[in-house]
Design an enzyme around this catalytic site. Structure first.
Site, mmCIF file in Angstrom:
data_model
loop_
_atom_site.group_PDB
_atom_site.id
_atom_site.type_symbol
_atom_site.label_atom_id
_atom_site.label_comp_id
_atom_site.label_asym_id
_atom_site.label_seq_id
_atom_site.Cartn_x
_atom_site.Cartn_y
_atom_site.Cartn_z
ATOM 1 N N ARG A 229 0.895 -1.159 0.000
ATOM 2 C CA ARG A 229 0.000 0.000 0.000
ATOM 3 C C ARG A 229 0.930 1.203 0.000
ATOM 4 O O ARG A 229 1.524 1.528 1.019
ATOM 5 C CB ARG A 229 -0.901 -0.002 1.235
ATOM 6 C CG ARG A 229 -1.770 -1.267 1.341
ATOM 7 C CD ARG A 229 -2.748 -1.165 2.496
ATOM 8 N NE ARG A 229 -3.259 -2.457 2.940
ATOM 9 C CZ ARG A 229 -4.320 -3.074 2.427
ATOM 10 N NH1 ARG A 229 -4.995 -2.535 1.446
ATOM 11 N NH2 ARG A 229 -4.715 -4.237 2.912
ATOM 12 N N ASP B 287 -12.612 -8.881 -0.508
ATOM 13 C CA ASP B 287 -13.770 -8.230 0.119
ATOM 14 C C ASP B 287 -15.034 -8.205 -0.744
ATOM 15 O O ASP B 287 -16.131 -8.003 -0.228
ATOM 16 C CB ASP B 287 -13.421 -6.781 0.500
ATOM 17 C CG ASP B 287 -12.260 -6.700 1.468
ATOM 18 O OD1 ASP B 287 -12.083 -7.639 2.255
ATOM 19 O OD2 ASP B 287 -11.526 -5.689 1.437
HETATM 20 O O1 F6P Z 1 -8.968 -5.415 1.560
HETATM 21 C C1 F6P Z 1 -8.518 -6.637 1.979
HETATM 22 C C2 F6P Z 1 -8.327 -6.680 3.464
HETATM 23 O O2 F6P Z 1 -7.900 -7.989 3.771
HETATM 24 C C3 F6P Z 1 -9.528 -6.277 4.299
HETATM 25 O O3 F6P Z 1 -10.507 -7.288 4.384
HETATM 26 C C4 F6P Z 1 -8.884 -5.922 5.614
HETATM 27 O O4 F6P Z 1 -9.631 -4.960 6.288
HETATM 28 C C5 F6P Z 1 -7.558 -5.343 5.193
HETATM 29 O O5 F6P Z 1 -7.312 -5.799 3.877
HETATM 30 C C6 F6P Z 1 -6.394 -5.716 6.065
HETATM 31 O O6 F6P Z 1 -5.282 -5.005 5.634
HETATM 32 P P1 F6P Z 1 -3.756 -5.245 6.034
HETATM 33 O O7 F6P Z 1 -3.140 -6.032 4.934
HETATM 34 O O8 F6P Z 1 -3.186 -3.873 6.082
HETATM 35 O O9 F6P Z 1 -3.715 -5.973 7.319
#
Ligand code: F6P
Length: 323
Positions: free
Chosen positions: A72, A128
């Site tokens: 991200r 999701d």
């Molecule tokens: O968008 C996918 C997802 O797995 C969501 O379901 C969850 O809220 C988020 O990403 C978790 O993100 P991270 O990888 O930052 O833990």
């Protein structure tokens, strides 16, 4: 267009590799050069770009995760970051992009495409299922099956100990995973973000008398930072209904891993090929979706709106079938 760059961005999803394979092979089949961009937009900003051949994507259709890695990227949200990304893209000879990711990634794609007039096609890659204009996203079916397998196991211990289990599943701000895993596992209820402003779902659940005819129960709870998800619900139950022996299981990132199901592999393969066809067709700044089994083009702005909604009938279904 001569050279297409591919990247995966945001949370990984099973089937992303199948999509990378389909995009790469369809692009090569149509005479394009292909470059893989590592770590999502980060790899564009920091110039991590590799040439892809047909063999670069051999033997990956069955693998979870993404061989391109993902991230991200904070840098890409800034104008300086996007400028660096554009300069690197041009220097690498890339003149169109296929972005595989969820709403954050497609929002970024929309901004970048407008700023630099870059042709971009998106593929919905997220467990999701929270993107508009498509019946399903790549990874959703696999995650749903992972949840079902886990809940089936929890059911054994829940019923042996006559306990109430709150099982927290992912979904970002959407309740699709919770809703449909509740149907598929015969759970007693689904607590989803789409409903919580309307009713106190816990009170409704208890009033519904789910424990009258049963000695154990499973409630699927969609993750929700606003309400505290399953942990907060269990705390409330312990306080308000101490007679229930409540437990919490948070499934977490296990939901993002594993070999993609056939459904996700097929979806990713069809969508990956459709992305190249879309670029050949002169399509710009659209996400590939499927509606009633047919490929559709969804403008980024509509895709990220997440306006599919949850069918109230599905919640009703869980309730009816758990009497
Ligand atoms: O968008 C996918 C997802 O797995 C969501 O379901 C969850 O809220 C988020 O990403 C978790 O993100 P991270 O990888 O930052 O833990």
């Amino acid at each position: 267009i001569k050279c297409i760059g591919i990247l995966t961005s945001g949370g990984d999803a099973p089937g992303m590799n199948a999509a990378i394979r389909a995009v790469t092979r369809s692009a090569i089949y149509n005479g394009f050069a292909v470059k893989g961009i590592m770590r999502g937009y980060k790899g564009l900003v920091f110039n991590e770009i590799v040439s892809f051949k047909s063999q670069s994507v051999s033997n990956i259709i069955q693998l979870g995760g993404t061989i391109l890695k993902t991230a991200r990227s904070q840098e890409f949200t800034t104008t300086e970051g996007r400028k660096a990304a554009y300069d690197n893209m041009v220097a690498a000879g890339i003149d169109a992009l296929v972005v595989i990711g969820g709403d954050g990634s497609l929002t970024g794609a929309g901004i970048f495409a407008e700023e630099y007039n870059v042709p971009i096609v998106g593929l919905p890659g997220t467990i999701d299922n929270d993107l508009g204009g498509t019946d399903s996203t790549i990874g959703y079916d696999t995650a749903l099956n992972t949840i079902v397998e886990a809940v089936d196991k929890l059911r054994d211990t829940a019923s042996s100990h006559e306990r109430l289990f709150f099982v927290e599943v992912m979904g970002h701000t959407a309740g699709y995973l919770a809703m449909n895993s509740a149907i598929a596992t015969g759970s007693e209820a689904a607590i989803i973000p789409e409903m919580e402003t309307e009713v106190d779902q816990l009170a409704e659940l208890i009033n519904h008398g789910f424990r009258k005819s049963k000695n154990s129960a499973i409630v699927i709870v969609a993750e929700n930072p606003k309400t505290g998800g399953a942990t907060a619900l269990a705390e409330r139950v312990k306080k308000e209904f101490p007679q229930y022996d409540a437990r919490v299981t948070i499934l977490g990132h296990i939901q993002r891993g594993g070999s993609p199901t056939a459904v996700d592999r097929i979806l990713a393969s069809r969508m990956g090929e459709a992305a190249i066809e879309a670029l050949l067709d002169g399509q710009r700044n659209v996400m590939i979706g499927t509606m009633n089994g047919k490929i559709v083009y969804v403008p980024f702005a509509k895709a990220v709106k997440h306006d599919k909604g949850i069918d109230r009938k599905d919640l009703e279904l869980v309730k009816i079938l758990s009497i």
